[in-house]
Design a protein around this motif. Structure first.
Motif, PDB file in Angstrom:
ATOM      1  N   GLN A 157       0.825  -1.206   0.000  1.00  0.00           N
ATOM      2  CA  GLN A 157       0.000   0.000   0.000  1.00  0.00           C
ATOM      3  C   GLN A 157       0.861   1.258   0.000  1.00  0.00           C
ATOM      4  O   GLN A 157       0.531   2.247  -0.657  1.00  0.00           O
ATOM      5  N   GLN A 158       1.986   1.204   0.711  1.00  0.00           N
ATOM      6  CA  GLN A 158       2.896   2.351   0.712  1.00  0.00           C
ATOM      7  C   GLN A 158       3.440   2.621  -0.685  1.00  0.00           C
ATOM      8  O   GLN A 158       3.596   3.774  -1.100  1.00  0.00           O
ATOM      9  N   GLN A 159       3.698   1.566  -1.431  1.00  0.00           N
ATOM     10  CA  GLN A 159       4.195   1.741  -2.792  1.00  0.00           C
ATOM     11  C   GLN A 159       3.114   2.320  -3.701  1.00  0.00           C
ATOM     12  O   GLN A 159       3.417   3.014  -4.674  1.00  0.00           O
ATOM     13  N   LEU A 160       1.841   2.070  -3.386  1.00  0.00           N
ATOM     14  CA  LEU A 160       0.738   2.654  -4.149  1.00  0.00           C
ATOM     15  C   LEU A 160       0.546   4.123  -3.844  1.00  0.00           C
ATOM     16  O   LEU A 160       0.363   4.951  -4.744  1.00  0.00           O
ATOM     17  N   TRP A 161       0.576   4.474  -2.560  1.00  0.00           N
ATOM     18  CA  TRP A 161       0.081   5.769  -2.120  1.00  0.00           C
ATOM     19  C   TRP A 161       1.113   6.641  -1.430  1.00  0.00           C
ATOM     20  O   TRP A 161       0.803   7.787  -1.079  1.00  0.00           O
ATOM     21  N   GLY A 162       2.334   6.140  -1.210  1.00  0.00           N
ATOM     22  CA  GLY A 162       3.231   6.875  -0.339  1.00  0.00           C
ATOM     23  C   GLY A 162       2.853   6.620   1.102  1.00  0.00           C
ATOM     24  O   GLY A 162       2.162   5.648   1.431  1.00  0.00           O
ATOM     25  N   GLY A 163       3.271   7.489   2.004  1.00  0.00           N
ATOM     26  CA  GLY A 163       2.978   7.264   3.417  1.00  0.00           C
ATOM     27  C   GLY A 163       4.033   6.396   4.062  1.00  0.00           C
ATOM     28  O   GLY A 163       5.141   6.228   3.545  1.00  0.00           O
ATOM     29  N   THR A 164       3.697   5.805   5.196  1.00  0.00           N
ATOM     30  CA  THR A 164       4.649   5.025   5.980  1.00  0.00           C
ATOM     31  C   THR A 164       4.094   3.636   6.235  1.00  0.00           C
ATOM     32  O   THR A 164       3.063   3.479   6.906  1.00  0.00           O
ATOM     33  N   ALA A 165       4.765   2.631   5.697  1.00  0.00           N
ATOM     34  CA  ALA A 165       4.351   1.247   5.922  1.00  0.00           C
ATOM     35  C   ALA A 165       4.564   0.864   7.380  1.00  0.00           C
ATOM     36  O   ALA A 165       5.484   1.354   8.048  1.00  0.00           O
ATOM     37  N   GLY A 166       3.701  -0.004   7.883  1.00  0.00           N
ATOM     38  CA  GLY A 166       3.818  -0.475   9.258  1.00  0.00           C
ATOM     39  C   GLY A 166       3.218   0.460  10.286  1.00  0.00           C
ATOM     40  O   GLY A 166       3.234   0.162  11.476  1.00  0.00           O
ATOM     41  N   VAL A 167       2.675   1.579   9.846  1.00  0.00           N
ATOM     42  CA  VAL A 167       2.070   2.570  10.735  1.00  0.00           C
ATOM     43  C   VAL A 167       0.579   2.636  10.438  1.00  0.00           C
ATOM     44  O   VAL A 167       0.152   2.493   9.289  1.00  0.00           O
ATOM     45  N   ALA A 168      -0.233   2.865  11.461  1.00  0.00           N
ATOM     46  CA  ALA A 168      -1.679   2.948  11.281  1.00  0.00           C
ATOM     47  C   ALA A 168      -2.035   4.067  10.317  1.00  0.00           C
ATOM     48  O   ALA A 168      -1.368   5.097  10.259  1.00  0.00           O
ATOM     49  N   PHE A 169      -3.109   3.858   9.550  1.00  0.00           N
ATOM     50  CA  PHE A 169      -3.612   4.925   8.691  1.00  0.00           C
ATOM     51  C   PHE A 169      -3.952   6.150   9.540  1.00  0.00           C
ATOM     52  O   PHE A 169      -3.706   7.282   9.139  1.00  0.00           O
ATOM     53  N   ASP A 170      -4.517   5.916  10.729  1.00  0.00           N
ATOM     54  CA  ASP A 170      -4.807   7.000  11.667  1.00  0.00           C
ATOM     55  C   ASP A 170      -4.356   6.565  13.056  1.00  0.00           C
ATOM     56  O   ASP A 170      -5.059   5.826  13.748  1.00  0.00           O
ATOM     57  N   ARG A 171      -3.176   7.028  13.454  1.00  0.00           N
ATOM     58  CA  ARG A 171      -2.630   6.647  14.757  1.00  0.00           C
ATOM     59  C   ARG A 171      -3.413   7.267  15.915  1.00  0.00           C
ATOM     60  O   ARG A 171      -3.228   6.872  17.057  1.00  0.00           O
ATOM     61  N   CYS A 172      -4.254   8.251  15.628  1.00  0.00           N
ATOM     62  CA  CYS A 172      -5.049   8.895  16.677  1.00  0.00           C
ATOM     63  C   CYS A 172      -6.506   8.436  16.667  1.00  0.00           C
ATOM     64  O   CYS A 172      -7.374   9.091  17.250  1.00  0.00           O
ATOM     65  N   TYR A 173      -6.768   7.325  15.998  1.00  0.00           N
ATOM     66  CA  TYR A 173      -8.127   6.796  15.915  1.00  0.00           C
ATOM     67  C   TYR A 173      -8.719   6.604  17.303  1.00  0.00           C
ATOM     68  O   TYR A 173      -8.137   5.919  18.152  1.00  0.00           O
ATOM     69  N   HIS A 174      -9.851   7.272  17.549  1.00  0.00           N
ATOM     70  CA  HIS A 174     -10.594   7.174  18.821  1.00  0.00           C
ATOM     71  C   HIS A 174      -9.755   7.629  20.010  1.00  0.00           C
ATOM     72  O   HIS A 174      -9.918   7.123  21.124  1.00  0.00           O
ATOM     73  N   GLN A 175      -8.871   8.587  19.803  1.00  0.00           N
ATOM     74  CA  GLN A 175      -8.027   9.103  20.878  1.00  0.00           C
ATOM     75  C   GLN A 175      -8.140  10.622  20.960  1.00  0.00           C
ATOM     76  O   GLN A 175      -8.653  11.285  20.058  1.00  0.00           O
ATOM     77  N   SER A 176      -7.603  11.175  22.057  1.00  0.00           N
ATOM     78  CA  SER A 176      -7.670  12.622  22.268  1.00  0.00           C
ATOM     79  C   SER A 176      -6.859  13.390  21.242  1.00  0.00           C
ATOM     80  O   SER A 176      -7.093  14.578  21.030  1.00  0.00           O
TER      81      SER A 176
END
Length: 612
Positions: free
Chosen positions: A279-298
């Protein structure tokens, strides 16, 4: 977006909603009746997010069901729609002893027996303000609704927009709406578009799999869902953004609609799931990291948004509404892109790029190509200079002798019979001896391509342009921060829970530079690198850097592994590129875990070519 646990509970409790209806498949209007959607202003969408953040700040830090922040959010959305000329209502319901509301807004006109609905949930979890989940969907749908009013859009179908309450507690608001919609009214709803989390900070581009082409999970949506999927996929294809399917798994407000037999679709940029290397090769970003690391958090605040993803999805929402609702006059349209979108050359040289077009709506049209340079100097020619949309042309950028060194923007214009489109090419021109021909500290994307030949065999930790996290195994450092800035070329940027989570495994991984036009004269390549491994490495493991030209290649660096521990340490290397003067070359970096299962990490940074 509600959690997986609540999704399962909601699905189990919603069997009573699975009633057959007379709802027919969604019919996409003919091309001759489709009016092109306007561009949705990212600035306006983010202004709504700022308001939602302020509402949360002023009401205990959240916008959750039963809390004052939710009612304030509903009032904000309703006031905007009232001022724009919508017929609005706050549909009240009660859940867990607290009052909740759905905001329902109808745009006057359109066939009342053919209703297209578009929605997003308005509430957050109690832990935080919920700016990505789901302020992003709320704001993008709201700005699309306001664009309908600004454009005085007269669709064939009747448009209804909805912002749902208590989604995070199990789709409570949308369930209440569908349950309390009389069967005759329910049968008039010919499609529902759902947008939940469309600005994730490490975004993917997912489209609900209406036709079950992925063959996983819950199967296809009701008849008409496939057409919605195709419309959304078509938009992203038109802007050269690949998409992947996501299952109708019951985690958002499309659930009650598809259970009632209403076609549905929408987009999603990812929640707590981790981005894969593919997916990282498709879209960029960081592999191995959540799409949203703040999901349901403050920390799901206004800083937890990827602007590019939010902008693209906002435009996709408008495109979907305009395409599926129909109305207005025909707008034949197309996209225009350049591949590559940047290059470098010396005075007296030229570079080429492919101009690609794709029909995004209506029929093909004649497109005449032209270009201007800012600042002036370089010129461009096209072969052919006139194409049909859907075709391509080769652009040759000529750099006259005496052109000053620097960066030039070549604006390519497609003058179409119905609409004009533009794309920019960034040209770097080198100059006199001592000038830098190519300089990449990897802080911006200059076109490095992972697995360029499609033959890599690594199963984990592939090369990427990313922000590496320092990684250790005991006292041995296996991965360092970038040598300069925050980003480099690295095998698996994430640290993971242990040093072996994202190291290079299973074979070879390759990453390749954009094409670099070298001038005549004496040339030198320099870069920084490291190869790190434990004592389970072998001489079959390696880091290698090559220069590849039209007539052959040269190995610049070949660092082999060994059965000893090698801690990561940035080293410098230089190489005489003079034999390649006057040619176009690429820098190819590859690394291998080719022996026994070894712990291998490698990186390259600060790649520079100079003329002396």
């Amino acid at each position: 977006m509600k959690s997986r646990l609540i999704a399962a509970i909601a699905a189990a409790g919603a069997v009573a909603l699975a009633v057959p209806t007379a709802n027919s498949a969604l019919a996409t209007p003919s091309a001759t009746s489709v009016q092109a959607a306007p561009d949705i202003s990212l600035t306006n969408v983010k202004a709504h997010l700022t308001q939602l953040q302020t509402i949360a700040n002023n009401n205990g830090g959240n916008r959750a069901h039963g809390r004052p922040g939710f009612k304030a959010s509903a009032d904000y959305v309703k006031a905007k729609l009232d001022a724009a000329g919508y017929t609005t209502a706050l549909q009240q319901f009660t859940y867990n002893g607290a009052t909740g509301w759905n905001v329902i807004a109808d745009w006057p006109g359109g066939d009342p027996n053919q209703i297209l609905m578009t929605g997003a949930h308005l509430d957050s979890v109690s832990a935080g303000p919920g700016i990505n989940d789901n302020g992003s969907g709320t704001a993008a749908v709201l700005e699309t609704a306001l664009a309908v009013a600004r454009e005085n859009y007269k669709p064939e179908k009747h448009l209804r927009f909805a912002w749902w309450g208590a989604e995070e507690l199990g789709l409570i608001g949308s369930n209440y709406y569908v349950q309390n919609l009389p069967s005759t009214e329910r049968s008039k709803v010919k499609g529902y578009l759902n947008f939940d989390m469309v600005g994730s900070p490490n975004p993917g581009y997912f489209v609900y799999d209406g036709d079950n082409s992925d063959g996983t999970g819950s199967g296809p949506g009701p008849a008409g869902s496939a057409e919605i999927e195709k419309v959304i996929e078509g938009y992203f294809a038109g802007i050269n953004v690949p998409t992947r399917g996501t299952d109708f798994d019951g985690r958002s407000d499309y659930g009650p609609f598809i259970r009632a037999g209403i076609p549905a679709g929408g987009t999603f940029t990812g929640a707590e799931g981790r981005m894969t290397t593919a997916q990282q090769q498709l879209w960029g970003g960081t592999a191995g990291v959540a799409f949203d690391r703040c999901y349901h958090q403050s920390c799901d605040t206004s800083s937890n948004i990827n602007d590019t993803a939010l902008d693209r999805n906002s435009d996709a929402i408008a495109h979907s509404v305009w395409t599926l609702a129909g109305g207005g006059t025909q707008q034949n349209d197309y996209s225009l892109s350049l591949d590559p979108a940047s290059g470098s050359a010396q005075a007296g040289q030229s570079v080429t790029s492919s101009v690609k077009t794709q029909i995004t709506s209506g029929s093909a049209q004649s497109v005449s190509l032209s270009a201007t340079s800012t600042p002036s100097g370089p010129t461009a020619s096209f072969s052919p200079s006139t194409i049909q949309s859907g075709g391509s042309s080769t652009m040759t950028v000529n750099v006259p002798s005496g052109t000053a060194a620097g960066t030039y923007t070549i604006k390519v214009t497609g003058d179409g019979a119905s609409v004009d489109r533009t794309a920019n090419y960034t040209l770097t021109v080198g100059g006199t001896p001592g000038d830098v021909v190519f300089d990449d500290g990897l802080e911006t994307d200059k076109g490095w391509q992972a697995n360029p030949s499609g033959t890599d065999t690594a199963t984990n930790g592939a090369f990427q342009r990313g922000a590496p996290q320092r990684t250790t195994y005991g006292t041995t450092v296996t991965q360092l921060a970038a040598a300069g800035g925050t980003t480099d070329l690295v095998t698996g940027a994430s640290a993971g829970a242990s040093a072996g989570d994202y190291d290079l495994d299973g074979g070879v991984s390759t990453i390749q530079s954009p094409e670099i036009a070298l001038p005549s004269g004496t040339l030198s390549l320099s870069f920084q690198y490291y190869l790190a491994h434990l004592n389970n490495a072998t001489s079959a493991d390696y880091l290698r850097v090559r220069v590849v030209g039209p007539n052959g290649s040269s190995v610049v660096l070949n660092q082999a592994g060994a059965a000893t521990t090698r801690t990561a340490s940035w080293q410098s290397a230089t190489y005489d590129l003079t034999p390649y003067a006057g040619q176009s070359v690429r820098i190819v970096v590859d690394a291998a875990d080719a022996g026994t299962a070894s712990l291998i990490e490698a990186a390259v940074d600060n790649v520079k070519i100079t003329k002396s």
